[in-house]
Design a protein around this motif. Structure first.
Motif, PDB file in Angstrom:
ATOM      1  N   GLN A 161       0.653  -1.090  -0.154  1.00 56.92           N
ATOM      2  CA  GLN A 161       0.020  -0.108  -0.041  1.00 56.92           C
ATOM      3  C   GLN A 161       0.841   1.271  -0.124  1.00 56.92           C
ATOM      4  O   GLN A 161       0.488   2.446  -0.533  1.00 56.92           O
ATOM      5  N   GLU A 162       2.086   1.220   0.643  1.00 58.15           N
ATOM      6  CA  GLU A 162       2.990   2.320   0.500  1.00 58.15           C
ATOM      7  C   GLU A 162       3.838   2.313  -0.753  1.00 58.15           C
ATOM      8  O   GLU A 162       3.951   3.281  -1.442  1.00 58.15           O
ATOM      9  N   PHE A 163       4.273   0.933  -1.095  1.00 58.99           N
ATOM     10  CA  PHE A 163       5.084   0.981  -2.464  1.00 58.99           C
ATOM     11  C   PHE A 163       4.229   1.328  -3.754  1.00 58.99           C
ATOM     12  O   PHE A 163       5.084   1.980  -4.745  1.00 58.99           O
ATOM     13  N   ALA A 164       2.985   1.446  -3.643  1.00 59.55           N
ATOM     14  CA  ALA A 164       2.027   1.748  -4.887  1.00 59.55           C
ATOM     15  C   ALA A 164       2.286   3.466  -5.175  1.00 59.55           C
ATOM     16  O   ALA A 164       2.449   3.747  -6.248  1.00 59.55           O
ATOM     17  N   TYR A 165       3.002   4.009  -3.875  1.00 63.04           N
ATOM     18  CA  TYR A 165       3.046   5.586  -4.192  1.00 63.04           C
ATOM     19  C   TYR A 165       4.825   5.765  -4.244  1.00 63.04           C
ATOM     20  O   TYR A 165       5.218   7.060  -4.632  1.00 63.04           O
TER      21      TYR A 165
ATOM     22  N   VAL B 270      13.788  11.632  -0.499  1.00 60.86           N
ATOM     23  CA  VAL B 270      12.725  12.166  -0.592  1.00 60.86           C
ATOM     24  C   VAL B 270      11.558  11.259  -1.337  1.00 60.86           C
ATOM     25  O   VAL B 270      10.244  11.349  -1.124  1.00 60.86           O
ATOM     26  N   SER B 271      12.020  10.405  -2.120  1.00 56.63           N
ATOM     27  CA  SER B 271      10.826   9.478  -2.813  1.00 56.63           C
ATOM     28  C   SER B 271      10.203   8.529  -1.771  1.00 56.63           C
ATOM     29  O   SER B 271       8.995   8.364  -1.887  1.00 56.63           O
ATOM     30  N   ILE B 272      11.068   8.158  -0.994  1.00 56.15           N
ATOM     31  CA  ILE B 272      10.437   7.183   0.131  1.00 56.15           C
ATOM     32  C   ILE B 272       9.544   7.875   1.021  1.00 56.15           C
ATOM     33  O   ILE B 272       8.588   7.443   1.222  1.00 56.15           O
ATOM     34  N   ALA B 273       9.989   9.477   1.318  1.00 59.15           N
ATOM     35  CA  ALA B 273       9.250   9.833   2.187  1.00 59.15           C
ATOM     36  C   ALA B 273       7.913  10.440   1.512  1.00 59.15           C
ATOM     37  O   ALA B 273       6.799  10.053   2.450  1.00 59.15           O
TER      38      ALA B 273
ATOM     39  N   GLY C 285       1.222  11.895  -4.404  1.00 62.38           N
ATOM     40  CA  GLY C 285       1.418  11.648  -5.790  1.00 62.38           C
ATOM     41  C   GLY C 285       0.339  10.585  -6.387  1.00 62.38           C
ATOM     42  O   GLY C 285      -0.677  10.015  -5.599  1.00 62.38           O
ATOM     43  N   VAL C 286       0.781   9.841  -7.439  1.00 64.03           N
ATOM     44  CA  VAL C 286      -0.301   9.041  -8.199  1.00 64.03           C
ATOM     45  C   VAL C 286       0.302   7.720  -7.826  1.00 64.03           C
ATOM     46  O   VAL C 286       1.335   7.490  -7.986  1.00 64.03           O
ATOM     47  N   PRO C 287      -0.545   6.707  -7.282  1.00 65.66           N
ATOM     48  CA  PRO C 287      -0.258   5.367  -6.894  1.00 65.66           C
ATOM     49  C   PRO C 287      -0.097   4.536  -8.443  1.00 65.66           C
ATOM     50  O   PRO C 287      -0.626   5.106  -9.296  1.00 65.66           O
TER      51      PRO C 287
ATOM     52  N   ALA D 118       6.381   8.475  -0.775  1.00 62.74           N
ATOM     53  CA  ALA D 118       5.396   7.021  -0.769  1.00 62.74           C
ATOM     54  C   ALA D 118       4.872   6.994   0.516  1.00 62.74           C
ATOM     55  O   ALA D 118       3.717   6.345   0.827  1.00 62.74           O
ATOM     56  N   LEU D 119       5.690   7.073   1.919  1.00 61.48           N
ATOM     57  CA  LEU D 119       5.011   6.802   3.107  1.00 61.48           C
ATOM     58  C   LEU D 119       3.797   7.749   3.479  1.00 61.48           C
ATOM     59  O   LEU D 119       3.152   7.317   4.264  1.00 61.48           O
ATOM     60  N   ARG D 120       3.892   9.000   2.774  1.00 61.24           N
ATOM     61  CA  ARG D 120       2.976   9.759   2.943  1.00 61.24           C
ATOM     62  C   ARG D 120       1.867   9.825   2.165  1.00 61.24           C
ATOM     63  O   ARG D 120       1.066  10.691   1.981  1.00 61.24           O
TER      64      ARG D 120
END
Length: 426
Positions: free
Chosen positions: A178-182, A321-324, A331-333, A326-328
């Motif tokens: 669910q996080e990696f989708a972002y 930044v990309s990980i942060a 963006g588009v999943p 995604a955790l939040r």
């Protein structure tokens, strides 16, 4: 899901390249763990308020991952990050992989199931991306999937993120689906500056009249900075091929100087040009006087190794930044899944309940490989896994045995070998 403070535990933190980049990406260090005392000193010199554990990262007396696992009143760590030792995978080395006592990649993967972080970031050398380690990579992805994480490998080039250096790094990122989708890998930031552009202020600092003309000649990015090993020599900019590349940029790569030119008569400039100082090497690695300001402690050779073995801060920031994001859930999943097949022969053997001959493996892969390819891949797998065999000659059959890598086993050879070679581990 915006605004919360993100926390990171960093293993094999080194002198702070990844640390600083992740900090700039919005991560606060819960803990940093590092073996080398000089690097620990540098971390605490720059961030005295950080909790830094000194010692073997796999020693429970140094830190216990279970102490940071989710529990009543304790939220999960947002990110487990690190740059575990690269010699087991380096192209210039023996590529011992799982049988190298310095290999901590598999151990780090196992800690994911203990810590249950929201995200994982591990980086290493380009050699880990080669066919030699296809089975190793597949095992890592499969293991993470068992723990409930989706993961991807990607080869990133430091020059794409503003670092004036040819420095490919192989990066693994993992999160729950669910996080990696972002999660989206950071986009390249454009053309990096040249060595001359970055180093001109430092080369001219002592009034060297030739600085401007030198900078015009140094009109390309640098070869990979090589930190080197405690087993070999002092500060040096790399093997023969790298020295030739430095010479084209007007740099004498046979050592590191204490000061910028002009030099005293006792140590004149050579025909190759000026030598770099440690401060100059740090600029090539992405540290600067603005966003990525950092100081290094220790003697010159130690400082050079700290800098040369580091993960460039701008690259760490870009990934962080990309990980942060995604955790939040910013963006588009996208649709995600662990569907990359790094080693099809490994896949077949792993899923088999009995011994398989080469012909049976080929049949299960619909003829996508031939006998020579099967034997080649099994030989490579045999360096990281125990391969059980039965039969003879053309009728030999194979079964995939246990992973050889250190994962925390009390009876693993790593304990004895690491103990004997600890003072030489970089």
């Amino acid at each position: 899901m915006t605004g919360q403070q993100l926390r990171v535990i960093e293993i094999c933190a080194g002198a702070g390249g990844q640390s600083l980049g992740l900090e700039r990406a919005g991560f606060e260090h819960e803990l940093a763990v590092e073996l080398d005392q000089n690097a620990v000193n540098t971390l605490l010199h720059n961030r005295p308020h950080w909790k830094v554990a000194h010692g073997d990262v796999a020693d429970l007396n140094v830190w216990n991952p279970a102490d940071y696992a989710p529990a009543e009143g304790r939220l999960p760590i947002d990110l487990l990050a690190g740059g575990v030792p690269c010699p087991p995978f380096t192209i210039a080395g023996k590529q011992l992989g799982a049988t190298d006592e310095r290999d901590l990649f598999a151990w780090a993967i196992e800690q994911v199931d203990v810590l249950r972080p929201r995200a994982l970031l591990l980086e290493n050398v380009r050699g880990l991306s080669l066919p030699r380690f296809a089975g190793y990579r597949q095992h890592v992805l499969d293991r993470l999937l068992e723990f409930g994480y989706v993961a991807e490998w990607k080869l990133l080039e430091a020059a794409d993120y503003g670092v004036p250096q040819l420095r490919p790094r192989f990066v693994l990122v993992a999160m729950a689906a669910q996080e990696f989708a972002y999660f989206h890998w950071p986009e390249p930031a454009g053309q990096p500056p040249t060595v001359g552009e970055v180093l001109l202020p430092l080369m001219a600092a002592n009034g060297w009249e030739g600085a401007t003309s030198w900078a015009a000649k140094a009109d390309d990015i640098a070869p990979t900075i090589v930190g080197g090993s405690k087993k070999h020599g002092g500060a040096d900019l790399g093997p023969t091929r790298a020295k030739r590349a430095w010479a084209k940029l007007g740099v004498d790569a046979f050592g590191v100087h204490d000061t910028a030119p002009p030099y005293p008569a006792s140590r004149p400039m050579t025909e190759y040009g000026p030598k770099l100082t440690c401060d100059m090497v740090a600029r090539i690695q992405g540290w600067d006087d603005d966003e990525f300001r950092w100081s290094f402690t220790g003697r010159k050779t130690s400082v050079y190794r700290q800098i040369g073995n580091a993960f460039p801060p701008p690259v760490a920031k870009a990934i962080g930044v990309s990980i942060a994001r995604a955790l939040r859930h910013e963006g588009v999943p996208r649709n995600v899944g662990n569907d990359v097949d790094h080693d099809p022969v490994y896949r077949v053997l792993q899923g088999a309940s009995s011994y398989l001959t080469s012909d049976q493996i080929i049949k299960r892969l619909d003829g996508r490989v031939d006998v020579a390819e099967v034997e080649k891949r099994i030989a490579m797998l045999g360096r990281d896994f125990f391969i059980e065999m039965q039969g003879e000659a053309e009728t030999v059959a194979y079964r995939l045995g246990e992973f050889r890598a250190f994962r925390g086993q009390e009876d693993h050879i790593r304990h004895d070998e690491f103990g004997k070679n600890r003072s030489k581990v970089s």
